[in-house]
Design an enzyme around this catalytic site. Structure first.
Site: not given
Ligand code: ASP
Length: 316
Positions: A175, A204-206, A226-227, A229
């Protein structure tokens, strides 16, 4: 007022031997360019929210980071991009997710923020919004790179043989993000991502979720994560850090370490950059490396991929 700018290019950093020294140097140079783009705005008295947009845009254009050009492939072999931006002064925010054609997703997130309502647009609606705003759109294939294609092939094999959980952080995700404090003490955060390799279409991520992967609130902090999500969403990471500062009186360093410790207990890769109201910067991570950089109060650029931090000249 202490100006501050910090960026990350994701905690999915490759192990050192997997890229040539020239490639590492290019990745560090792209981090430095992102910092220069943001710092040029801050040092002229410009707003933090413009600085984080500018820094993220440079990283979206670099093939080294999983955002914009060089984004991860999803399970269908497409790219679906998520991004968000937040202005800590007004709490205005904009976000897009699962977009397939916006060349620089952060520009669309910012345009949506300026429009004011709605806050988050998904998929084709996000693409159409960007087009309507005159923001560059491209074919989905524009985002593809050979490295991400290899990552998808290896994740597909891992899925078949049941070793997906053992994939390296670099195979899986990445990210980009930026946080800043401007001359008036206003904070801002921005994040952009291709998500993780082989993610199901529509996941959909964070990164586009305000309060999870992106958060900024004057007087508290600005955070870009980042990581994995799904965990950043469960822990509302950005908002949680801001709340630990506001309600428990923790320092930025203590608040971010506390939240990172909770994430780490799930054995997931995680990292973030954050800045507080005094312009303090932190960039913690629990992986082998995290692309990252910041400008110190004397205007010097610092960039790093693993343990070593390198000076990359004056920011402006
Ligand atoms: N947080 C991103 C996501 O879950 C991925 C990453 O930062 O590595 O979409």
């Amino acid at each position: 007022m202490t100006l501050a700018l910090a960026i990350h290019g994701g905690c999915g950093t490759l192990p050192k031997p997997e890229m040539t020294e020239a490639e590492w140097a290019q990745a560090r140079a792209d981090l430095a360019s992102a910092l220069r783009a943001g710092w040029t705005i801050l040092s002229k008295g410009g707003p933090a929210v413009d600085a984080v947009e500018a820094a993220v845009r440079v990283m979206e254009d670099s093939p080294h980071f999983n955002a914009g050009y060089g984004s991860a492939f999803n399970a269908d072999g497409d790219h679906e991009l998520d991004a968000s931006i937040m202005d800590g002064e007004t709490l205005a925010a904009g976000a897009i997710c699962a977009a397939k054609r916006i060349r620089n997703p952060i520009l669309a997130a910012k345009a949506l923020m300026l429009r004011g309502d709605p806050l988050l647009l998904t998929g084709p609606a996000a693409d159409a919004f960007a087009e309507h705003e005159g923001i560059d759109t491209v074919d989905n294939a524009y985002f593809s790179t050979e490295r991400r294609r290899k990552n998808l092939a290896s994740m597909k094999i891992r899925e078949l043989v049941g070793t997906a959980a053992e994939a390296s952080e670099a195979e899986k995700h990445g990210t980009v993000g930026a946080v800043a404090c401007d001359t008036r003490g206003h904070l801002a955060a921005a994040t952009s991502t291709g998500g993780y390799t082989n993610k199901p279409a529509g996941r959909v991520g964070d990164s586009p979720i305000i309060g999870a992967g992106t958060y900024a609130r004057d007087g508290r902090c600005a955070v870009s994560g980042t990581g994995k999500g799904e965990y950043f969403i469960r822990y509302c990471v950005g908002h949680e850090i801001a709340s630990l500062i506001a309600y428990k009186g923790l320092s930025l360093a203590d608040a971010t370490q506390a939240v990172l410790a909770e994430l780490s207990a799930h054995e997931i890769g995680a990292g973030l950059v954050a800045v507080d109201a005094e312009g303090n910067i932190v960039a913690p991570f629990n992986t082998e490396g995290m692309y990252r950089g910041w400008v110190s109060p004397d205007g010097l650029i610092h960039v790093a991929t693993h343990g070593d931090v390198e000076l990359a000249g004056q920011a402006a």
